[in-house]
Design a protein around this motif. Sequence first.
Motif, PDB file in Angstrom:
ATOM      1  N   ILE A   7      12.467  -1.041   5.151  1.00  0.00           N
ATOM      2  CA  ILE A   7      12.021   0.029   4.270  1.00  0.00           C
ATOM      3  C   ILE A   7      12.431   1.380   4.843  1.00  0.00           C
ATOM      4  O   ILE A   7      12.571   1.560   6.053  1.00  0.00           O
ATOM      5  CB  ILE A   7      10.497  -0.017   4.021  1.00  0.00           C
ATOM      6  CG1 ILE A   7       9.711   0.240   5.303  1.00  0.00           C
ATOM      7  CG2 ILE A   7      10.082  -1.326   3.387  1.00  0.00           C
ATOM      8  CD1 ILE A   7       8.211   0.374   5.062  1.00  0.00           C
ATOM      9  N   GLU A  11       9.865   5.290   1.561  1.00  0.00           N
ATOM     10  CA  GLU A  11       9.078   4.134   1.128  1.00  0.00           C
ATOM     11  C   GLU A  11       7.840   3.955   2.004  1.00  0.00           C
ATOM     12  O   GLU A  11       6.744   3.663   1.500  1.00  0.00           O
ATOM     13  CB  GLU A  11       9.940   2.878   1.149  1.00  0.00           C
ATOM     14  CG  GLU A  11      10.982   2.863   0.030  1.00  0.00           C
ATOM     15  CD  GLU A  11      12.034   1.786   0.214  1.00  0.00           C
ATOM     16  OE1 GLU A  11      12.636   1.361  -0.793  1.00  0.00           O
ATOM     17  OE2 GLU A  11      12.276   1.373   1.371  1.00  0.00           O
ATOM     18  N   ASN A 110       6.321   8.018  -7.080  1.00  0.00           N
ATOM     19  CA  ASN A 110       6.618   7.075  -6.001  1.00  0.00           C
ATOM     20  C   ASN A 110       7.782   6.141  -6.354  1.00  0.00           C
ATOM     21  O   ASN A 110       8.553   5.755  -5.478  1.00  0.00           O
ATOM     22  CB  ASN A 110       5.371   6.246  -5.673  1.00  0.00           C
ATOM     23  CG  ASN A 110       4.285   7.078  -5.005  1.00  0.00           C
ATOM     24  OD1 ASN A 110       4.548   8.171  -4.513  1.00  0.00           O
ATOM     25  ND2 ASN A 110       3.067   6.586  -5.021  1.00  0.00           N
ATOM     26  N   SER A 114      11.477   5.218  -4.125  1.00  0.00           N
ATOM     27  CA  SER A 114      11.557   3.854  -3.598  1.00  0.00           C
ATOM     28  C   SER A 114      12.880   3.216  -4.006  1.00  0.00           C
ATOM     29  O   SER A 114      13.434   3.541  -5.068  1.00  0.00           O
ATOM     30  CB  SER A 114      10.381   3.014  -4.131  1.00  0.00           C
ATOM     31  OG  SER A 114       9.142   3.594  -3.765  1.00  0.00           O
ATOM     32  N   ILE A 119       9.225  -3.103  -3.548  1.00  0.00           N
ATOM     33  CA  ILE A 119       8.380  -1.905  -3.475  1.00  0.00           C
ATOM     34  C   ILE A 119       8.373  -1.175  -4.818  1.00  0.00           C
ATOM     35  O   ILE A 119       7.321  -0.721  -5.287  1.00  0.00           O
ATOM     36  CB  ILE A 119       8.844  -0.979  -2.336  1.00  0.00           C
ATOM     37  CG1 ILE A 119       8.680  -1.711  -0.990  1.00  0.00           C
ATOM     38  CG2 ILE A 119       8.049   0.328  -2.333  1.00  0.00           C
ATOM     39  CD1 ILE A 119       9.197  -0.956   0.193  1.00  0.00           C
TER      40      ILE A 119
END
Length: 335
Positions: A7, A11, A110, A114, A119
């Motif tokens: 990640i 993230e 978000n 990402s 995710i």
Amino acid sequence: MPEKSAITSSELGVLWLTYQEKTMILRILEYLIEKADDEKANEIMTNLYGEIDNYVGKITETLQNEGAVIPVGFTAQDVNKEVPKLYDNGFDIMFVRLLKEISMGLHSLNITMSYREDIVLIFKDLTAITQKYYNLCTQYLLEKGLLVKSPHVSMPKSVEFVKDNSYLGGLSINPFSEKRSLNTVEVAQLHHSIESNVSGLQMIIGFAQCANEAEVKSYFNDGAEIAKSIVKELSETFLQGGIQTPQTSGGNATRSTIAPFSDKLMMYCTSLFCSFSMGSGSLGTAFSLRNDLPAKMTIFMKDIFEYAHKGAKIMIKNGWMEEPPQMEERNQMLN
């Protein structure tokens, strides 16, 4: 199956923030469910609790798989379900609706930060859950007569274009000239701001009544005064245009002075509402073409920013502000 990529920093950041927000909401729901005296309200909050708890588990698992420490967030120590009811008259669903409104904006943002499919899927699922429960809360409040819709307006019969700069009106053109009537985009922004601040005012009045630390209690009282001033100022703008201001008899703090939540949780919740208010204010400023309105919103945002900054200092002083994961200190490593 191909191996998942590690990640990214963004993230990690959005997962960390979401863990903080969702564990806070779980603690709030635990108390509100315990005190709910309406069967339908209880059902909405109980089902929401189960869905959020599931995704807190997924975020925890993702962080563990990456070898990242699990944040503290908010735990059983931050809620006391045995104390008397702090809010009444439908405020529980009003509060949850406002929390879901904040969550909608956060999840959409978000997703844009990402990259890894699992995710992105977490935030897509959370967005769908949030929209579902926001609508359930809205319909519940409308059925109970606890939510006031924005004003009705006559439907336009022709398309019009702005003919000259007098449409902007207000401060930068001529502060003494008569202002044009509000357009529907501006009414939408103002109505939303009044509605949010009325609910936020009741929330923070309850927090002020039961906060344990004197400095925190004083801080919440200051926040209540800011919310009152925003509601008063924007309501006067409506009245000057002959528009009815949104008013509801529902949702109020009780006489209880015993805290169901820790000062840490209440301070974090207030910080979250400040961030939401500044974001909404920015949108209101961007989409309002009558010059006096952005001027008002800019003053509000300045007051809210200074208030949020003061709150951050209180949280740091008391050891309540959990630090987000940091980037490597390259300069120190090189030295």
